[in-house]
Design a protein around this motif. Structure first.
Motif, mmCIF file in Angstrom:
data_model
loop_
_atom_site.group_PDB
_atom_site.id
_atom_site.type_symbol
_atom_site.label_atom_id
_atom_site.label_comp_id
_atom_site.label_asym_id
_atom_site.label_seq_id
_atom_site.Cartn_x
_atom_site.Cartn_y
_atom_site.Cartn_z
ATOM 1 N N LYS A 259 0.846 -1.190 0.000
ATOM 2 C CA LYS A 259 0.000 0.000 0.000
ATOM 3 C C LYS A 259 0.879 1.237 0.000
ATOM 4 O O LYS A 259 1.744 1.391 0.869
ATOM 5 N N VAL A 260 0.655 2.128 -0.959
ATOM 6 C CA VAL A 260 1.358 3.394 -1.011
ATOM 7 C C VAL A 260 0.334 4.513 -0.847
ATOM 8 O O VAL A 260 -0.658 4.560 -1.585
ATOM 9 N N VAL A 261 0.576 5.381 0.131
ATOM 10 C CA VAL A 261 -0.301 6.526 0.375
ATOM 11 C C VAL A 261 0.546 7.790 0.233
ATOM 12 O O VAL A 261 1.459 8.025 1.033
ATOM 13 N N LEU A 262 0.266 8.562 -0.789
ATOM 14 C CA LEU A 262 0.973 9.816 -1.014
ATOM 15 C C LEU A 262 0.140 10.972 -0.461
ATOM 16 O O LEU A 262 -1.051 10.818 -0.204
ATOM 17 N N GLY B 138 -0.671 -6.074 -7.132
ATOM 18 C CA GLY B 138 -1.208 -6.039 -5.785
ATOM 19 C C GLY B 138 -0.738 -4.850 -4.973
ATOM 20 O O GLY B 138 -1.034 -4.753 -3.785
ATOM 21 N N ILE B 139 -0.033 -3.928 -5.614
ATOM 22 C CA ILE B 139 0.391 -2.698 -4.941
ATOM 23 C C ILE B 139 -0.579 -1.589 -5.331
ATOM 24 O O ILE B 139 -0.701 -1.265 -6.511
ATOM 25 N N THR B 140 -1.268 -1.035 -4.355
ATOM 26 C CA THR B 140 -2.160 0.086 -4.644
ATOM 27 C C THR B 140 -1.436 1.400 -4.341
ATOM 28 O O THR B 140 -0.648 1.485 -3.409
ATOM 29 N N VAL B 141 -1.736 2.403 -5.144
ATOM 30 C CA VAL B 141 -1.128 3.726 -4.979
ATOM 31 C C VAL B 141 -2.245 4.763 -5.020
ATOM 32 O O VAL B 141 -2.932 4.901 -6.038
ATOM 33 N N ASN B 142 -2.429 5.466 -3.921
ATOM 34 C CA ASN B 142 -3.462 6.482 -3.833
ATOM 35 C C ASN B 142 -2.917 7.694 -3.089
ATOM 36 O O ASN B 142 -1.878 7.607 -2.421
ATOM 37 N N ALA B 143 -3.602 8.813 -3.207
ATOM 38 C CA ALA B 143 -3.164 10.040 -2.538
ATOM 39 C C ALA B 143 -4.304 10.658 -1.748
ATOM 40 O O ALA B 143 -5.451 10.648 -2.185
ATOM 41 N N ILE B 144 -3.970 11.187 -0.590
ATOM 42 C CA ILE B 144 -4.903 11.993 0.190
ATOM 43 C C ILE B 144 -4.623 13.452 -0.138
ATOM 44 O O ILE B 144 -3.471 13.901 -0.090
ATOM 45 N N PHE C 82 -8.296 3.698 5.581
ATOM 46 C CA PHE C 82 -8.910 3.073 4.411
ATOM 47 C C PHE C 82 -7.858 2.736 3.357
ATOM 48 O O PHE C 82 -7.799 1.603 2.864
ATOM 49 N N LEU C 83 -7.008 3.686 3.028
ATOM 50 C CA LEU C 83 -6.036 3.475 1.954
ATOM 51 C C LEU C 83 -4.900 2.543 2.356
ATOM 52 O O LEU C 83 -4.237 1.960 1.489
ATOM 53 N N ALA C 84 -4.672 2.381 3.665
ATOM 54 C CA ALA C 84 -3.597 1.497 4.134
ATOM 55 C C ALA C 84 -4.069 0.062 4.351
ATOM 56 O O ALA C 84 -3.248 -0.834 4.572
ATOM 57 N N SER C 85 -5.372 -0.174 4.264
ATOM 58 C CA SER C 85 -5.928 -1.486 4.588
ATOM 59 C C SER C 85 -6.493 -2.180 3.350
ATOM 60 O O SER C 85 -6.612 -1.585 2.278
#
Length: 266
Positions: free
Chosen positions: A147-150, A189-195, A243-246
């Motif tokens: 999980k990638v959260v930018l 299987g690596i998700t990348v999203n940004a807050i 949410f984005l880390a799980s």
């Protein structure tokens, strides 16, 4: 995966996972560290300010988390490799990457030097790219996803009249990187999203919440464009982060999640 029907909160269970958080002494980074510690995550915290970093780390340890610290900013390839290597060495690798490091520099374009512009782009874009590359190489080699959260901003979508050419450009680039990596790593299987928040309460923005002439004027100008009618609070960012880390967000990638009270909707 069927356990979510009888136990929906299991979708958000990240206990025992390993997260790297950069910018961990800053407003969002320290919040992310404490929220993840409370969720039972083992942490590698990185920041350039060693004393402030240790204070955050101690708060996370008191919450029961195992914590490793790296007193380095992600400014170079060597810095980013050292931060991810700390996770490899202490915990056997990272499952989650939260890139909360960054900076701003406000000036009309005519008054801003190339050096100042490049410093913002380096701190917000290049360091994010280097961290993603270091994390991605390891995650792809392990083959168990991640999980990638930018951290972007409402300014990645909207301009600002007060001299935000460097900041807006840098956050637009982070948005583009989020989408590109979401596509590139989609099948891995690596998700990348940004807050992408608007103004939220922190030590840096506390003056906007105060009952002073400057605070009231600035706040009222912002509130005129926020449908929810208030500025952001730290808890407004905690939910999106979890949410984005799980695994609750396993089918979400390449998204910019605006935590802005509707600011960018109008």
């Amino acid at each position: 995966m069927k356990d979510f029907v009888s136990n929906p909160m299991s979708l958000f269970d990240i206990r025992g996972q390993v997260a790297v958080v950069t910018g961990a002494s800053g407003a969002f980074g320290s919040l992310a560290a404490r929220v993840l510690a409370g969720a039972g995550v083992r942490l590698v915290l990185a920041a350039g300010r060693a004393q402030e970093l240790e204070a955050v780390a101690q708060a996370c340890r008191e919450a029961g988390a195992e914590v490793e610290t790296v007193a380095r900013r992600p400014s170079t390839e060597a810095d980013c490799e050292a931060i991810l290597e700390a996770a490899d060495r202490r915990f056997g690798g990272a499952d989650i990457l939260v890139v909360a490091s960054g900076l701003n520099d406000v000036a009309p374009i005519g008054d801003m030097s190339l050096e100042r512009f490049e410093r913002v782009m380096s701190g917000n874009v290049t360091s994010t790219w280097l961290l993603c590359r270091a994390f991605g190489r390891r995650a792809l080699a392990r083959g168990r996803g991640g999980k990638v959260v930018l951290v972007s901003s409402a300014r990645g979508k909207l301009g600002h009249p007060a001299g935000y050419t460097a900041y807006c450009a840098s956050k637009s680039a982070v948005d583009g990187m989020t989408r590109a990596l979401g596509c590139e790593w989609g099948k891995s299987g690596i998700t990348v999203n940004a807050i992408a928040p608007t103004v939220f309460r922190s030590s840096l923005t506390a003056w906007m919440f105060e009952d002073t002439e400057k605070g009231r004027a600035t706040r009222e100008g912002m509130l005129a464009r926020i449908p929810k009618g208030r500025l952001g609070e730290p808890e407004d960012l905690a939910g999106p982060l979890l949410f984005l880390a799980s695994r609750a967000s396993d089918f979400h990638t390449g998204h910019i999640l605006y935590a802005d009270g509707g600011y960018t909707a109008g």
